[in-house]
Design a protein around this motif. Structure first.
Motif, PDB file in Angstrom:
ATOM      1  N   ASP A   1      -7.167  -0.629   7.369  1.00 35.71           N
ATOM      2  CA  ASP A   1      -6.752  -1.662   6.406  1.00 35.71           C
ATOM      3  C   ASP A   1      -5.841  -2.687   7.079  1.00 35.71           C
ATOM      4  OD1 ASP A   1      -8.156  -0.238   4.517  1.00 35.71           O
ATOM      5  OD2 ASP A   1      -6.504  -0.055   3.095  1.00 35.71           O
TER       6      ASP A   1
ATOM      7  N   ASN B   1       0.926   5.449  -0.330  1.00 37.07           N
ATOM      8  CA  ASN B   1       0.112   6.658  -0.304  1.00 37.07           C
ATOM      9  C   ASN B   1       0.972   7.879  -0.560  1.00 37.07           C
ATOM     10  OD1 ASN B   1      -2.797   6.030   0.666  1.00 37.07           O
ATOM     11  ND2 ASN B   1      -1.483   4.782   1.980  1.00 37.07           N
TER      12      ASN B   1
ATOM     13  N   PHE C   1      -6.853   5.699   7.389  1.00 32.88           N
ATOM     14  CA  PHE C   1      -7.547   4.489   6.922  1.00 32.88           C
ATOM     15  C   PHE C   1      -6.599   3.313   6.778  1.00 32.88           C
ATOM     16  CE2 PHE C   1      -6.004   4.746   2.633  1.00 32.88           C
ATOM     17  CZ  PHE C   1      -6.085   6.074   2.222  1.00 32.88           C
ATOM     18  N   GLU C   2      -5.286   3.556   6.726  1.00 30.87           N
ATOM     19  CA  GLU C   2      -4.347   2.429   6.665  1.00 30.87           C
ATOM     20  C   GLU C   2      -4.324   1.630   7.977  1.00 30.87           C
ATOM     21  OE1 GLU C   2      -3.045   1.084   4.166  1.00 30.87           O
ATOM     22  OE2 GLU C   2      -3.012   2.622   2.620  1.00 30.87           O
TER      23      GLU C   2
ATOM     24  N   HIS D   1       0.864  -1.178   0.000  1.00 28.09           N
ATOM     25  CA  HIS D   1       0.000   0.000   0.000  1.00 28.09           C
ATOM     26  C   HIS D   1       0.901   1.228   0.000  1.00 28.09           C
ATOM     27  CE1 HIS D   1      -3.981  -1.765   1.828  1.00 28.09           C
ATOM     28  NE2 HIS D   1      -3.563  -2.431   0.773  1.00 28.09           N
TER      29      HIS D   1
END
Lengths: 240, 240
Positions: A230, A216, A226-227, A214
């Motif tokens: 996740d 960003n 939001f990670e 992931h």
């Protein structure tokens, strides 16, 4: 393992300080009657277990249903540093200000920091798994270099979420291909002090057949919230 | 817009085929009394709206609370292809078998495919937003080249989930920096026909201040199912 203080937080999470010999730690547990899986959470390059961002992540994962533990391992956080370590960090600051290469300086103190931290994390893991409120399996979250070393040395680690922003010693870059547990690798695309290509190469090197990157937009400290969610869902797939 | 058939699926989703002039489409809607946000879902490089993987994604997102629509735009899916298009695709197969460069061939037919698809997607969007069961805002999911063109041309697109596996014409690579809506960019790390570096360069080029890359180990068709759920959560952050 001795609990030295406890605090019931408003999200129902119980935060307890503990000591295990010389090791100070914090354990966050959810309001649950059944044993819950465990996440070991370590901050980058030996930063303290009390750092605000680590605490926020730990509380969130605990409220989501995990026991979360963090320690200040030898030379990390609020633990005393060796004279050699202090000297290396002073040299690092000087070299950074002078715009000089810093890899060898990082290598000189991050390498031993990782090596010395691993046995203390394993001792802590033994003690945590003996608690009735903690079941298993065990996940790891945070500091990449320690996570690689732990995942290779410690068969009880079942999944790892690693943050790419931090110096990874050559020894850990080389053993990355021995890391075969499912991985979530988190990268800040514009991390000021950590070359992007090196992180992408490391992701490529991991031996796991199930690995997800992931990335960003933004700098070192800009990981979106939001990670964390996740990350919880990643652990839900592998620890529940 | 004329509905030509409908089917109530076991997850409560209503799947309706429609025509809009020459454009055939499918609309999936959840069991909901209130108007729901819309996701336009397009398969890579003009593949049909009836492709099994697209249908599975569409159903899942509809069950999650979205209206999802897909069309076979001009030259796409089951629509007739021009003689030039057929010739380009034959030349592509020949060049691939011969191991020759294929960029210019892709350019010759993907470029026009995107250009011709955009007005039909916009016409479809007009018709969909006139339906009482569809509110807004509008997301886009799938084919990267079309998504870039649509996101630049169509101010009603509020967020886009793009799949990196597919040729992106130069025109769209150049206008990527004009794409400023939040993005989730999905990459298969070992996609056989799509160079990884080109996908990473495209992610870097997007003008969005909020963009996330998800990369998973595996080949072109190996995207793990949890990415469909991650996609829904991405849209939840921006469309709800």
């Amino acid at each position: 393992m001795q609990f030295t203080s406890e605090q019931l937080l408003d999200d129902g999470v119980l935060a307890r300080e503990f000591t295990l010999g010389e090791i100070p730690g914090t354990l966050w547990t959810p309001a649950s009657s059944a044993p819950v899986p465990l996440i070991l959470m370590a901050h980058n390059n030996g930063l303290p277990k009390g750092a605000a961002r680590l605490v926020a992540r730990a509380r969130h994962s605990a409220a989501h249903g995990y026991a979360v533990a963090s320690i200040d391992a030898s030379g990390c956080g609020d633990r005393p540093r060796s004279a050699a370590d202090e000297q290396a960090r002073a040299e690092l600051r000087r070299a950074m200000q002078a715009g000089e290469p810093v890899d060898e300086i990082f290598e000189s103190f991050i390498g031993p920091l990782v090596e010395n931290a691993v046995p203390e994390w394993r001792t802590t893991l033994d003690a945590l798994l003996a608690l009735p409120e903690i079941g298993g399996p065990v996940g790891y979250s945070g500091w990449t270099a320690l996570g690689i070393r732990l995942a290779v040395a410690e068969p009880r680690i079942a999944a790892a979420g690693l943050f790419a922003g931090g110096y990874v010693p050559r020894a850990q870059r080389e053993e990355a291909r021995q890391v075969t547990v499912p991985l979530l690798f988190l990268l800040q695309w514009d991390d000021e002090g950590n070359p992007r290509q090196r992180a992408l190469d490391l992701f490529d090197a991991f031996g796991a057949t199930e690995k997800t990157l992931h990335a960003n937009l933004g700098g070192h400290t800009g990981t979106p919230w939001f990670e964390v969610e996740d990350g919880n869902r990643f652990f839900d797939r592998h620890l529940k």
